[in-house]
Scaffold this active site. Structure first.
Site, PDB file in Angstrom:
ATOM      1  N   PHE A 104       0.818  -1.216   0.000  1.00  0.00           N
ATOM      2  CA  PHE A 104       0.000   0.000   0.000  1.00  0.00           C
ATOM      3  C   PHE A 104       0.848   1.262   0.000  1.00  0.00           C
ATOM      4  O   PHE A 104       0.322   2.367   0.063  1.00  0.00           O
ATOM      5  CB  PHE A 104      -0.937   0.009   1.204  1.00  0.00           C
ATOM      6  CG  PHE A 104      -1.781  -1.211   1.271  1.00  0.00           C
ATOM      7  CD1 PHE A 104      -2.719  -1.463   0.288  1.00  0.00           C
ATOM      8  CD2 PHE A 104      -1.612  -2.131   2.281  1.00  0.00           C
ATOM      9  CE1 PHE A 104      -3.491  -2.608   0.324  1.00  0.00           C
ATOM     10  CE2 PHE A 104      -2.374  -3.275   2.338  1.00  0.00           C
ATOM     11  CZ  PHE A 104      -3.317  -3.517   1.356  1.00  0.00           C
ATOM     12  N   ASP A 137       8.802   6.065   4.296  1.00  0.00           N
ATOM     13  CA  ASP A 137       9.641   6.023   5.480  1.00  0.00           C
ATOM     14  C   ASP A 137       9.024   5.179   6.600  1.00  0.00           C
ATOM     15  O   ASP A 137       9.729   4.688   7.477  1.00  0.00           O
ATOM     16  CB  ASP A 137       9.879   7.451   5.979  1.00  0.00           C
ATOM     17  CG  ASP A 137      10.662   8.273   4.955  1.00  0.00           C
ATOM     18  OD1 ASP A 137      11.761   7.832   4.574  1.00  0.00           O
ATOM     19  OD2 ASP A 137      10.159   9.329   4.527  1.00  0.00           O
ATOM     20  N   SER A 178       4.733   7.594  -0.282  1.00  0.00           N
ATOM     21  CA  SER A 178       4.425   8.989  -0.578  1.00  0.00           C
ATOM     22  C   SER A 178       5.366   9.901   0.188  1.00  0.00           C
ATOM     23  O   SER A 178       5.642  11.008  -0.243  1.00  0.00           O
ATOM     24  CB  SER A 178       2.965   9.297  -0.275  1.00  0.00           C
ATOM     25  OG  SER A 178       2.569   8.726   0.938  1.00  0.00           O
ATOM     26  N   GLY A 179       5.889   9.437   1.326  1.00  0.00           N
ATOM     27  CA  GLY A 179       6.908  10.215   2.033  1.00  0.00           C
ATOM     28  C   GLY A 179       8.233   9.481   1.932  1.00  0.00           C
ATOM     29  O   GLY A 179       8.386   8.402   2.494  1.00  0.00           O
ATOM     30  N   GLY A 187       6.696  10.682  10.507  1.00  0.00           N
ATOM     31  CA  GLY A 187       5.475  10.662   9.706  1.00  0.00           C
ATOM     32  C   GLY A 187       4.348   9.839  10.314  1.00  0.00           C
ATOM     33  O   GLY A 187       3.239   9.832   9.799  1.00  0.00           O
TER      34      GLY A 187
END
Ligand code: ADP
Ligand code: MG
Length: 615
Positions: A151, A208, A239-240, A583
């Site tokens: 994911f 991350d 996404s990060g 995050g």
């Protein structure tokens, strides 16, 4: 003029045939940093294919032999990912024919010498000054555990891993076992039960967050000291991708996003070189402790991170959109920030640290399905002889299964006209490099049960909220009194209305935001950055835009603050707000943290020459 630098001293030189262009000759010169290819003939080319191949774009090399015993030549092949004219890396395999000697054995020894020298340079293994260059210079074939979060990012991590990562690490001669995580904390549990000596590295393929799980899992082992020597790596498919952005910069590459960033980081990973990584130990209000390799955030940054979760389908652009929305509804947060400053502070940010601007990935169109999107998905894939019920995935484009490549796979460069219809294609030389499925590979103990094939689930399970599982193990925080007790002398305290507070370990807050441009992986410093209330929306936007190049300190914005610290305490004085560690959202309330210099080991690749600035 001074003497030629060591980097340009020729280590090996030779003349070879070029395969499959039989008859074409090349002169090769290997130096510490590059392979120089010079076309010799037979006639000058309209489109010369020679030039300089920097080792930074080489994934690996291998030796090959003709299946026909009548061929006395031996071959070596080098896999490169040069940047195309319109940006983006393109895979190229160059094969050279070693035919200078009369016998196959002599030619093979020469091919072996070249392949070994290249591999030694790639992996940082010193070459003997005057001794023989033979394959026993190289350590055993490194074994990587790859953990993929299906994911991660836009849900493309698995396909990106199969399409881009596996071919490259096969070319590099690395063995891998690939496991798809099934739920949050799965990776954390896996590494807690891992036999450390069976692996040379653990690499997460996601954002991350997955590496955060791995690091915390390793630190929660009773043998955490030993476990921290295990090199960990990250391949950006989330996404990060902050740590990947920092690695990309460290490797000397231009700022990159998306697949470009993934390929750069995989090239670095292929080198198998590691270095120390600082780890921040964070104690939360409940007393639970977790470990951070990235950033603790409060205010604007954590708000954007958590509230942009719903835009996950946009990939990295979710942060851009979130930033815009955050600016529209700007909040301030009263709080107390205390820190233990670094003595004799030489680590202040310097405006000269700014970087060239990254190619922005701000595209709202859905990404096209990658080629091979319908290849069967297996939960666990390996190139090692594990008891898999599914056939092991064969790395496309990898050197090993050459006979399969010939009829329909990639690599037409090996299927070219080889002197007539009856000739057999090249096959790997079994004596020179051990292919991943060879019986020489040591089987790992099976660490996962293998489930029947399953399709990739369309949607992630609902995110589980809040508090990470605390770590009971790990190094003691000798600089910190208990939360709630007064701080010892030498600490500095600020009480302010903040727009944001950020505690950075490495340089990057995301792949394209350089919050602490001067930070290094092992500087032992937590880089505290804050923005005070009173900043205008326009000024805050300017700070974030400048942060793409790490140029925010050059703006001399009076609301931007910075301190280099060994430890800090953050006490929110408002009941409303979000706190994140790397995050991931954590419980809201006072927290404190101490830097543990060089605690972990990061698969970083060698440091690159700094990218030339276009300015
Ligand atoms: P991204 O950058 O896209 O957010 P991360 O690697 O940070 O990617 O992962 C996001 C979250 O997903 C992390 O909290 C991680 O622990 C969690 N996670 C990992 N594997 C799975 C899984 N199989 N299903 C659901 N969540 C997972
Ligand atoms: Mg650091």
């Amino acid at each position: 003029m001074g003497p030629p630098s060591a980097a340009s001293t020729p280590l090996l030189h030779g003349e070879f045939g070029s395969y499959p262009d039989r008859g074409r000759r090349v002169a090769l010169t290997l130096t510490l940093k590059a392979l120089h290819i010079q076309q010799l003939g037979p006639k000058p080319e309209a489109r010369p294919r020679g030039g300089l191949v920097p080792l930074t774009v080489v994934s690996g090399c291998c030796t090959l032999q003709n299946r026909s015993p009548s061929d006395s030549a031996a071959y070596f092949c080098i896999y490169t990912y040069p940047e195309g004219r319109r940006g983006g890396r393109r895979r190229t395999a160059r094969t050279f024919q070693v035919d200078g000697a009369a016998t196959f054995e002599e030619n093979r020894a020469e091919a072996q010498r070249w392949a070994t020298a290249l591999k030694c340079l790639l992996r940082g293994v010193p070459l003997p000054g005057d001794g023989e260059i033979t394959p026993d210079l190289l350590p055993r074939r490194p074994r990587l555990l790859l953990l993929v979060n299906p994911f991660g990012g836009r849900g493309l991590a698995w396909q990106q891993c199969v399409n881009h990562v596996l071919p490259m690490i096969s070319e590099a001669g690395l063995s891998f076992n690939l496991i798809r995580t099934e739920r949050q904390n799965h990776a954390r549990e896996l590494v807690q039960g891992l036999q450390l000596r069976e692996w040379d590295g653990i690499v997460t393929v996601s954002g991350d967050g997955l590496l955060y799980e791995v690091l915390n899992g390793l630190l929660d082992r009773p043998d955490w000291k030993e476990a921290m020597k295990m090199p960990v790596g990250i391949l950006p498919c989330g996404s990060g991708n902050a740590l990947a952005g920092a690695l990309n910069q460290f490797g000397g590459f231009q700022p990159a996003m998306g697949i470009d960033l993934l390929l750069n980081c995989t090239l670095l990973l292929c080198r198998g070189v590691s270095r120390p990584l600082d780890v921040l130990s964070v104690t939360l209000a409940s007393g639970a402790r977790c470990f951070s390799f990235l950033a603790v955030a409060w205010g604007f940054v954590s708000d954007v991170d958590i509230q942009s979760e719903r835009f996950r389908a946009l990939g990295n652009a979710r942060f851009t959109l979130g930033t815009m929305l955050g600016l529209a509804a700007l909040h301030t947060y009263p709080g107390r920030l205390s820190y233990l400053p670094v003595e004799g502070d030489s680590t202040l940010p310097n405006p000269a640290h700014s970087l060239p601007r990254a190619k922005s990935e701000l595209t709202l169109a859905p990404a096209p399905a990658p080629p091979g999107a319908h290849s069967p998905l297996h939960r666990s894939v390996s190139d090692l002889p594990l008891p898999l019920t599914q056939p092991a995935l064969v790395s496309p484009g990898s050197p090993e299964p050459l006979p399969e490549l010939t009829p329909n796979g990639r690599g037409p460069e090996l299927a070219g006209d080889w002197g007539g219809a009856g000739d057999a294609p090249l096959s790997p030389d079994p004596l020179l490099s051990s292919p991943p499925c060879s019986p020489k590979a040591v089987p790992h103990s099976p660490i996962t049960e293998v489930l029947p094939e399953m399709a990739a689930p369309a949607e992630p399970p609902p995110p589980s909220p809040g508090t990470p599982v605390g770590c009971a193990q790990g190094p003691p925080d000798d600089l910190l009194p208990p939360l709630g007790s007064p701080l010892p002398p030498g600490w500095v305290t600020l009480e302010e209305d903040f727009v944001l507070v950020l505690a950075m370990s490495p340089s990057h807050l995301s792949a394209d935001l350089v919050a602490a441009p001067h930070a290094r992986f092992d500087d032992g410093v937590v880089h505290l950055c804050w923005v005070r209330a009173g900043v205008s929306r326009a000024a805050l936007l300017r700070l974030f835009l400048a942060m793409e190049r790490g140029a925010q300190f050059g703006l001399r914005c009076p609301h931007l603050g910075y301190a280099a610290a060994r430890a800090f305490r953050l006490e929110p004085l408002t009941p409303r707000g979000l706190l994140t560690v790397d995050g991931e959202q954590v419980e809201y309330g006072p927290l404190q943290a101490q830097m543990h210099p060089s605690l972990a080991t990061l698969l970083s690749g060698p440091p690159g020459d700094p990218s030339p600035s276009p300015y």
